[in-house]
Design an enzyme around this catalytic site. Structure first.
Site, PDB file in Angstrom:
ATOM      1  N   SER A 238      12.176   1.902  18.075  1.00 51.44           N
ATOM      2  CA  SER A 238      11.551   2.075  16.757  1.00 51.44           C
ATOM      3  C   SER A 238      11.635   0.751  16.001  1.00 51.44           C
ATOM      4  O   SER A 238      12.403  -0.139  16.362  1.00 51.44           O
ATOM      5  CB  SER A 238      12.238   3.147  15.902  1.00 51.44           C
ATOM      6  N   SER A 276       8.179   5.208  19.952  1.00 46.42           N
ATOM      7  CA  SER A 276       8.698   4.335  18.901  1.00 46.42           C
ATOM      8  C   SER A 276       8.359   4.925  17.543  1.00 46.42           C
ATOM      9  O   SER A 276       7.212   5.289  17.273  1.00 46.42           O
ATOM     10  CB  SER A 276       8.074   2.937  19.026  1.00 46.42           C
ATOM     11  N   ASP A 278       7.754   4.093  13.880  1.00 43.83           N
ATOM     12  CA  ASP A 278       7.390   2.893  13.120  1.00 43.83           C
ATOM     13  C   ASP A 278       7.118   3.298  11.671  1.00 43.83           C
ATOM     14  O   ASP A 278       6.041   3.824  11.357  1.00 43.83           O
ATOM     15  CB  ASP A 278       6.169   2.222  13.737  1.00 43.83           C
TER      16      ASP A 278
END
Length: 369
Positions: A238, A276, A278
């Site tokens: 992340s 991930s 974000d």
């Protein structure tokens, strides 16, 4: 070591004096790094706090906005930002399994600072996963560590790399962590400052770009920390970003700034991995005395605020993208080799990066390809 130290210029903008989020007046950053290694456990984690205003409590809010590019992550306090347009606490970065304790510690700290003048608070805590290097299930970040980070918060240079919440993070399969950068606009563009602070823990090696150059394609020979099946897959992790500016922005303009963090992330080669999370938060210190719900206490019915003319937003968008791009690269260069839980993570390092840049056609006087 930072990216400009090796002669690589990112974008065309001018950094602030420190090239840091703390170039925005009043913004302070504090880290608490938690490291312990023995035969049984590897602890490499921590917490980083960003104070929009020194000693900030709910009675001195900032206009704010946020953007979730990919939601494979967690955060607290974002619903209140969406509803009110206000950031009313410090922001904290930590690891995935420590969000709760960090949030509770910030509540305790806000209560101690505001006393009976405060009914509640909704702290903003964002996370990235450090479980390859850190015993994340042990939940080793404590309330005391959060209080230490708050006590350490200050203006001036910001430590980068393997510190605070970034201690155990991995970026583009190299050691990652905390990075920061800033841009100061020209006078005819408003003269404002915008700074970014990132906790970079994302990315696939082959996608890494530096100043537009595809260096990741020639760095495949560096062993990946994901080489073992149980370590997970490249690209998982992340990135979380805090963007600060002294430009007087309204909440929707802060949200627009937060969107542009994704542009900076894309330039380095991120933003396309499902695994991930974000998440980007942007706030403006340019208006003071903002309204806050007092729930029965006497308050003025109207407040006067300023906002940047839409014609002047473009330079701020450019600044946000460049500052995030450079902050990520600063995180990569500041980080050092790390090992824990049977996983070794190599640092990118200045020498390795320069060699890779030369192989793909970069030269010291080059600009973005």
């Amino acid at each position: 070591m930072r990216i400009r130290d090796i002669g690589v210029r990112i974008g065309r903008g001018t950094p602030g004096p420190l090239n840091s989020i703390t170039d925005v007046e009043g913004v302070r950053v504090g880290h608490r790094t938690v490291v312990e290694k023995n035969d049984k456990v590897s602890i490499q984690t921590g917490v980083t706090v960003i104070e929009p205003r020194a000693g900030m409590a709910r009675l001195a809010p900032c206009f704010a906005g946020y953007h979730v590019l990919n939601g494979n992550g967690d955060a607290t306090g974002l619903e209140w930002i969406r509803e009110s347009g206000l950031l009313t606490t410090p922001i904290a970065f930590t690891n995935t399994h420590s969000v709760g304790v960090v949030r509770d510690a910030l509540v305790e700290a806000e209560r101690a600072s505001a006393g009976s003048h405060q009914y509640w608070c909704m702290p903003v805590v964002l996370e990235t996963f450090d479980g390859l290097l850190n015993d994340i299930w042990g939940q080793h970040v404590s309330a005391a560590h959060v209080h230490d980070a708050l006590a350490a918060a200050q203006g001036g240079p910001v430590a980068e790399g393997c510190v605070g919440g970034g201690t155990g993070m991995i970026c583009h399969e190299f050691k990652g962590g905390i990075g920061t950068a800033s841009r100061r606009l020209a006078g005819d563009g408003g003269g404002w400052t915008l700074g970014a602070l990132v906790q970079a823990n994302y990315g696939v090696r082959e996608e890494l770009r530096v100043g537009g150059y595809p260096v990741g394609e020639v760095l495949r020979d560096v062993p990946s920390p994901f080489r073992k099946r149980e370590a997970g897959v490249p690209g998982m992790g992340s990135i979380v970003v805090a963007l600060a500016t002294d430009a007087p922005l309204l909440p929707h303009q802060c949200t627009q700034i937060a969107h542009r963090a994704g542009v900076g992330l894309a330039r380095v080669g991120g933003g396309t991995e499902y695994a991930s999370g974000d998440i980007f938060v942007a706030f403006s210190t340019g208006n003071r005395g903002l309204p806050v719900a007092d729930y029965g206490r006497q308050s003025a019915p109207l407040s006067t605020v300023q906002s940047v003319n839409p014609d002047y937003m473009t330079p701020l968008f450019v600044a946000a993208a460049e500052a995030v791009e450079e902050a990520i690269l600063n995180a990569l260069l500041a980080a050092t080799d790390a090992e824990g839980q049977g996983t070794h993570v190599s640092a990118l390092g200045a020498e390795r990066l320069l060699h890779a840049l030369e192989r793909v056609g970069w030269r010291p006087d080059a600009r973005r390809a």
